[in-house]
Scaffold this active site. Structure first.
Site, PDB file in Angstrom:
ATOM      1  CG  ASN A  55     -15.202  11.176 -11.575  1.00  0.00           C
ATOM      2  OD1 ASN A  55     -16.183  11.631 -12.139  1.00  0.00           O
ATOM      3  ND2 ASN A  55     -14.177  11.917 -11.212  1.00  0.00           N
ATOM      4  CG  HIS A 141      -9.180  16.300 -18.326  1.00  0.00           C
ATOM      5  ND1 HIS A 141      -7.943  16.182 -17.738  1.00  0.00           N
ATOM      6  CD2 HIS A 141     -10.087  16.302 -17.314  1.00  0.00           C
ATOM      7  CE1 HIS A 141      -8.106  16.086 -16.425  1.00  0.00           C
ATOM      8  NE2 HIS A 141      -9.394  16.153 -16.143  1.00  0.00           N
ATOM      9  CD  GLU A 184     -12.025  14.714 -22.381  1.00  0.00           C
ATOM     10  OE1 GLU A 184     -13.126  14.472 -21.864  1.00  0.00           O
ATOM     11  OE2 GLU A 184     -11.286  15.637 -22.019  1.00  0.00           O
ATOM     12  CB  SER A 188     -14.482  14.894 -17.969  1.00  0.00           C
ATOM     13  OG  SER A 188     -13.942  16.164 -18.257  1.00  0.00           O
ATOM     14  CG  ASP A 213      -8.691  11.075 -21.668  1.00  0.00           C
ATOM     15  OD1 ASP A 213      -9.002  10.027 -21.073  1.00  0.00           O
ATOM     16  OD2 ASP A 213      -8.427  12.139 -21.078  1.00  0.00           O
ATOM     17  CG  HIS A 216     -15.107  10.373 -17.542  1.00  0.00           C
ATOM     18  ND1 HIS A 216     -15.436  10.445 -16.208  1.00  0.00           N
ATOM     19  CD2 HIS A 216     -14.213  11.361 -17.759  1.00  0.00           C
ATOM     20  CE1 HIS A 216     -14.795  11.454 -15.651  1.00  0.00           C
ATOM     21  NE2 HIS A 216     -14.038  12.022 -16.574  1.00  0.00           N
ATOM     22  CE  LYS A 247     -11.579  10.916 -13.505  1.00  0.00           C
ATOM     23  NZ  LYS A 247     -11.054  11.761 -14.577  1.00  0.00           N
TER      24      LYS A 247
HETATM   25  C1  LIG Z   1     -10.038  12.617 -14.640  1.00  0.00           C
HETATM   26  C2  LIG Z   1      -9.562  12.715 -16.029  1.00  0.00           C
HETATM   27  C3  LIG Z   1      -8.219  12.524 -16.337  1.00  0.00           C
HETATM   28  C4  LIG Z   1      -7.179  12.367 -15.277  1.00  0.00           C
HETATM   29  O1  LIG Z   1      -7.222  11.133 -14.665  1.00  0.00           O
HETATM   30  P1  LIG Z   1      -6.696  10.978 -13.163  1.00  0.00           P
HETATM   31  O2  LIG Z   1      -6.448   9.534 -13.033  1.00  0.00           O
HETATM   32  O3  LIG Z   1      -7.761  11.498 -12.279  1.00  0.00           O
HETATM   33  O4  LIG Z   1      -5.443  11.794 -13.042  1.00  0.00           O
HETATM   34  C5  LIG Z   1      -7.854  12.544 -17.668  1.00  0.00           C
HETATM   35  N1  LIG Z   1      -8.750  12.755 -18.638  1.00  0.00           N
HETATM   36  C6  LIG Z   1     -10.052  12.964 -18.371  1.00  0.00           C
HETATM   37  C7  LIG Z   1     -11.010  13.191 -19.484  1.00  0.00           C
HETATM   38  C8  LIG Z   1     -10.495  12.969 -17.053  1.00  0.00           C
HETATM   39  O5  LIG Z   1     -11.777  13.218 -16.784  1.00  0.00           O
END
Ligand SMILES: *Cc1c(COP(=O)(O)O)cnc(C)c1O
Length: 406
Positions: A55, A141, A184, A188, A213, A216, A247
Site C-alpha cells: 500500500n 474494513h 470508505e 480496500s 474512511d 486509500h 499507506k
Molecule cells: C488499512 C486500512 C485501515 C487501517 O489502517 P492502518 O494504519 O493500517 O491500521 C483502515 N481502513 C481501511 C479501509 C484500510 O484499508
C-alpha cells in the site's frame, strides 16, 4: 463426589482443532519470511520477487527525504514517546502534524491515533452508543466493523454501493438517538469508490453523523493527492474523516479529522486515543516530510497513475477487461484454492500478489489483489505481464472472454 473431567476438552485441543479446520478450508495463514525490501522488490525465503501487493503507493516509505527526516528526528527526540498523549507522550511535532492533517482535509482539527485501525475503532466506539444506529456499506474494513461492534450501537449494513437500500434503511431509524452513516472512499479490497455526493445527500436528508474512511485516498486521489474527501465542498459536509499515515504516506499511524467539537470529544472519550502510547515524535516528523513531498512532487503522483494505467492495459491485453479507478485492482477468481494457486504460480515467476480470501472478502470472491506503486519500473511490468499470461486461471478466462475484474 467425583468430578467429571471428561466432558471438558482441553483448551489446547480446541485451538489445535480450529487451526486444523482452517488448514482444511484453505484458510490457514502464515507470515511470510521477508529478508529485505528495495524499491518494489523484496526477498522471501531467499527469492527476490516484485511486490504488487503493498500500500506504499508513492514509495514514500523509502523516500530519501522522508528517511533522512525520520533519522534526524529520532536522533533528537529518541525512539518511543514515553506515554499516552494526555500524560506526557505529546510534543509540538504531534501538534504540528495534527494541524497539518486538519488543513489538508479541510477540517478544523484532527487527532492522531497509533494506527488507522485504532482510529476507526476509536471514532465509532466514541461517537456511537447503545441508543444509536450505525448504517454502513457491506464492504467496510474490519476496523470499521470492529469499532461499530464495540460501540454497542445497532448496526445496519447496506449492499455495496447500493444507496437506495441505504436510504430505505435510514427511513426506519427515527427511533434512534443518533444515526451514523459510514463508508470508505476507496474500498480496500475492490478498489472502487463510494459516491460521496449521494452519501452527503442521505446524510443531510436523514440528519446523520457522516464518517468516511479515506485510508486509500490519501496520496492517491483528490487535490494534490490529499484524499477523496479533501475537496472543500465535500469536506465541509463530512463530519469525521478517518485516515492513515501507513499507506500513501509510507509511515505508521492513523488520525481523525473533524470539527473542533468532534476532536475534543475524541480526546476526552475515545479509549484507543486515551489509553495507547502515542506515536513516536520521529514518526510524526517523517509523516510531515511525506506530506510535503506529496504536496510538491506532482511527477511522483503522475508516475503512480501512469503505472495504474499501464497495468490496466496489460490486463486488457490478457482479456481481463478492467474498470480501473484506483491503484487497487482486484482479479476475482472465486474459490480460495484458485486464488492461492494463482498467487503461488505468480510467485514462482517472481511476482508477489497475495491471495485475498474470506473472511477478508465474501465467500466465493477470493481474488488476487493487484496494487500499484510509483516504485514500479518498466522491467517490473514486463515481468508482471509474462507471469500473468502464464496463469491457467487467466488463460481459461481469456478463452471464454469472461470479464472477471470487478
Ligand atoms: C488499512 C486500512 C485501515 C487501517 O489502517 P492502518 O494504519 O493500517 O491500521 C483502515 N481502513 C481501511 C479501509 C484500510 O484499508
Amino acid at each position: 463426589m467425583e468430578t467429571n473431567t471428561q466432558s471438558f476438552s482441553s483448551w489446547n485441543d480446541q485451538i489445535l482443532s480450529e487451526l486444523l479446520s482452517a488448514r482444511e478450508r484453505e484458510r490457514f495463514r502464515k507470515i511470510p519470511n521477508i529478508e529485505y525490501r528495495r524499491g518494489a522488490r523484496l526477498a522471501i525465503d531467499g527469492r527476490e520477487v516484485i511486490s504488487f501487493c503493498g500500500n506504499d503507493y508513492l514509495g514514500l516509505s523509502q523516500h530519501e527525504e522522508v528517511k533522512r527526516t525520520f533519522q534526524e528526528a529520532a536522533k533528537q527526540h529518541g525512539v518511543g514517546s514515553g506515554a499516552a498523549r494526555l500524560i506526557m507522550g505529546s510534543s509540538s511535532i504531534h501538534q504540528a502534524l495534527e494541524t497539518k492533517l486538519a488543513e489538508i482535509k479541510n477540517k478544523e482539527k484532527s487527532v492522531l491515533y497509533s494506527t488507522g485501525y485504532l482510529a476507526n475503532v476509536g471514532v465509532l466506539s466514541a461517537l456511537a452508543g447503545r441508543d444509536d444506529v450505525i448504517v454502513m456499506d457491506k464492504l467496510c474494513h474490519a476496523s470499521i466493523i470492529d469499532g461499530a461492534r464495540l460501540s454497542g450501537a445497532t448496526v445496519r449494513v447496506f449492499p455495496h454501493l447500493n444507496y437506495s437500500t441505504c436510504e430505505a434503511i435510514l427511513k426506519n431509524t427515527s427511533r434512534f438517538r443518533r444515526r451514523l452513516l459510514v463508508s470508505e472512499t476507496v474500498f480496500s479490497m475492490d478498489g472502487d469508490v463510494a459516491n460521496l455526493e449521494e452519501l452527503i445527500r442521505l446524510k443531510q436528508q436523514y440528519d446523520c453523523l457522516f464518517v468516511v474512511d479515506d485510508a486509500h485516498g490519501l496520496g492517491v486521489l483528490g487535490p494534490k493527492g490529499m484524499g477523496a474527501a479533501a475537496d472543500k465542498n465535500i469536506a465541509e459536509k463530512v463530519d469525521a474523516v478517518v485516515g492513515t499515515l501507513s499507506k500513501g504516506l509510507g509511515c505508521i499511524g492513523g488520525f481523525v479529522a473533524g470539527s473542533e467539537a468532534i476532536v475534543e470529544y475524541l480526546v476526552n472519550f475515545s479509549r484507543p486515543f486515551i489509553f495507547a502510547t502515542s506515536l513516536p515524535p520521529a514518526v510524526c516528523q517523517a509523516a510531515l516530510a511525506a506530506l510535503e513531498v506529496l504536496e510538491k512532487d506532482e511527477p511522483l503522483r503522475n508516475r503512480l497513475w501512469a503505472n495504474v494505467h499501464r497495468s490496466a492495459g496489460i490486463l486488457e491485453t490478457l482479456g481481463v477487461g478492467a474498470n480501473v479507478l484506483t491503484p487497487i485492482i482486484p482479479i476475482i477468481l472465486g474459490s480460495e484454492k484458485a486464488a492461492l494457486e494463482a498467487s503461488q504460480g505468480l510467485y514462482e515467476k517472481g511476482v508477489l500478489i497475495s491471495a485475498i480470501r474470506p473472511p477478508t472478502v465474501p465467500a466465493n470472491t477470493s481474488r488476487l489483489r493487484l496494487t500499484l506503486s510509483a516504485l514500479h519500473t518498466d522491467a517490473d511490468f514486463l515481468t508482471l505481464e509474462s507471469a500473468l499470461s502464464c496463469l491457467p486461471e487467466i488463460k481459461a478466462k481469456e478463452k471464454i472472454g469472461e470479464n472477471f475484474v470487478k
